[in-house]
Enzyme design. Structure first.
Site, short mmCIF file in Angstrom:
data_model
loop_
_atom_site.label_atom_id
_atom_site.label_comp_id
_atom_site.label_asym_id
_atom_site.label_seq_id
_atom_site.Cartn_x
_atom_site.Cartn_y
_atom_site.Cartn_z
N ASP A 137 6.73 43.71 25.55
CA ASP A 137 7.94 43.76 26.36
C ASP A 137 7.61 44.01 27.84
O ASP A 137 6.45 44.00 28.25
CB ASP A 137 8.88 44.83 25.81
CG ASP A 137 10.34 44.42 25.82
OD1 ASP A 137 10.73 43.66 26.73
OD2 ASP A 137 11.09 44.84 24.92
N ASP A 146 18.07 39.11 26.94
CA ASP A 146 18.30 39.28 25.51
C ASP A 146 19.53 38.51 25.04
O ASP A 146 20.58 38.51 25.68
CB ASP A 146 18.52 40.76 25.20
CG ASP A 146 17.25 41.58 25.41
OD1 ASP A 146 16.18 40.99 25.56
OD2 ASP A 146 17.35 42.82 25.44
#
Length: 485
Positions: A149, A209
């Protein structure tokens, strides 16, 4: 000598060498699997993960190619005095290595999560500055996959070079271990990873996202239309159409071993209608995005199972040519939803053996008949109808025509006998694994779909498309008599 396209040449190189992108030989087709985050977030634990893994085997997902079980954030308990990550012993009493052994015993592979920052997004210990230690540890645990991430990155982004250096450090560390570990970059599209990530990773996120909404406008996810807003901000809570309409500009950057990642699947998580879920799954497959399920496997329903287990869609996702569809045209329509959205789009792309995949997307609120001429479908092979494919006749196959019925799906979920004569692919549970390495034969309704039309040279493909839905079609030239039953 007959000319060979670049994509065909690359596919042959992959077949011969098995080494692309990160030079780890992995993700020659987009990865398939399951991730904990969307359903469990920080509530993941050993029981949750093993229950999901067992269901993936028992329900036939493994036989269809879903192989990675990925632990997302919140698995660790910090670092020990030597600087190595340690697992949360309450959540993982067998340790991550013990859990990995159990997952491997099921014939599956296991993934782990970290961030290229000092902390992960849930504020656990990140890997920035610890790349070699963490890679070494994960290899010792026999990890097969890393999702990496972008949180708490110490300001080391803002230019492609900064992001490249930070993510390359982990890529080099993974390679140094000698263990093949699929490397999935999750930097949300910041700094244009499609321009550099193919040299250091197996996949990279293209945007913020994905939320389980179709086209809801959310101020936290800008640039649905690339209309002059700050498109450098990836945002979050992005809708299916928002993510899709960003990804269309980067399709040429992906190839076998290196994929644009449109984010994990939201099928089965609520929020999307059945038609929207079909469209979401179809588009992600046609765009060659990794397909990581995130639904609760122990509570899967019939509609969700029948979508995720459509082998004809998976055959498009896993086609060895590795060629994404491209957008050919996009038009507004009069019927719009409360957010003011309403559009239709055409996507087209190459498949191995000369087949063509066609996606007709109806973003409007009413079902409609949609048309695409062969000149449009083969536009990229020769503009203004000059492509040789336009001069041929084609058979049209509906990839969703043989979708599993609810009675069959419920029988699979409940472990009861599959009804006689049902629309069920027997190899999806307990049989031989599905093989996508060759073009499906005509007559194989599971991988090919069902023939619904024929189109003459310079003709038009027509389909009735549901509101917020797609027609996913596979075209095969009538001149090709090979691969027939």
């Amino acid at each position: 000598m007959r000319a060979v396209s670049a994509s065909t040449l690359l596919a042959r190189l992959v077949t011969l060498t098995g080494v692309v992108a990160l030079d780890n030989g992995l993700a020659v087709t987009p990865q398939l699997g399951w991730n904990t985050w969307n359903s469990f977030a920080c509530s993941l634990n050993e029981t949750v993960i093993l229950n999901a893994a067992q269901r993936i085997v028992d329900l036939g997902f493994k036989d269809l190619g879903y192989e990675y079980i990925v632990l997302d954030d919140c698995w660790s308990a910090g670092r020990n005095s030597s600087g190595y990550l340690i697992a949360n012993a309450t959540k993982f009493p067998s340790g991550i290595d013990g859990l990995a052994s159990k997952i491997h015993a099921l014939g599956l592979k296991v993934g782990i999560y970290s961030s290229a920052g000092t902390l992960t997004c849930a504020r656990y210990s990140g890997s920035l500055g610890y790349e070699e230690k963490d890679a070494e540890l994960w290899a010792s645990w026999e990890i097969d996959y890393l999702k990496y991430d972008n949180c708490y990155n110490q300001g080391e982004e803002g230019t492609p070079k900064l992001s490249y250096d930070r993510y390359n450090a982990m890529g080099q560390a993974l390679n140094k271990t000698g263990r093949p570990i699929l490397y999935s970059m999750c930097n949300w599209g910041s700094d244009g990873p499609w321009n550099f990530a193919s040299t250091i990773a197996n996949s990279w996120r293209t945007s913020g996202d994905l939320l389980n909404t179709w086209d809801r406008d959310d101020a936290n996810c800008p640039c649905a239309e690339l209309d002059g807003l700050d498109c450098k901000t990836p945002g979050f809570r992005c809708s299916v159409l928002n993510v899709l309409n960003k990804a269309v500009y980067y399709v040429s950057k992906a190839f076998p071993g290196a994929w644009n990642d449109l984010d994990m699947l939201q099928v089965g998580n609520g929020g999307l209608s059945d038609q929207e879920s079909i469209a979401h799954f179809s588009l992600w497959a046609a765009f060659k995005s990794p397909l990581l399920m995130t639904n609760v496997m122990t509570k899967i329903d019939a509609q969700t199972l029948s979508i995720l287990q459509n082998p004809a869609v998976l055959a498009i996702s896993q086609d060895p040519m590795g060629s994404s569809v491209s957008r050919i045209w996009r038009h507004p329509v009069a019927d719009v939803d409360a957010n003011g959205y309403g559009e239709i789009q055409l996507f087209s792309g190459n498949l191995m053996g000369g087949d063509q995949v066609v996606v007709l997307l109806n973003g409007g609120t009413q079902a409609r008949e949609m048309n695409a001429t062969l000149e449009d479908i083969f536009w990229e092979s020769g503009v203004a109808g000059t492509a040789s494919q336009v001069q041929q006749a084609w058979d049209v196959y509906d990839v969703w025509a043989n979708r599993m019925d609810n009675e069959t799906a419920n029988a699979i979920i409940n472990g009861t006998a599959v009804p006689a004569g049902s629309r069920f692919n027997a190899t999806a549970r307990g049989g031989a694994p599905r093989v996508y390495s060759q073009p499906p034969v005509v007559g194989d309704r599971w991988l090919m779909g069902s023939k619904v039309a024929s189109v003459q040279p310079r003709g038009t493909v027509t389909a009735r498309v549901a509101a917020h839905g797609v027609a996913l079609l596979r075209l095969r030239a009538q001149s090709s008599k090979k691969n027939e039953l």
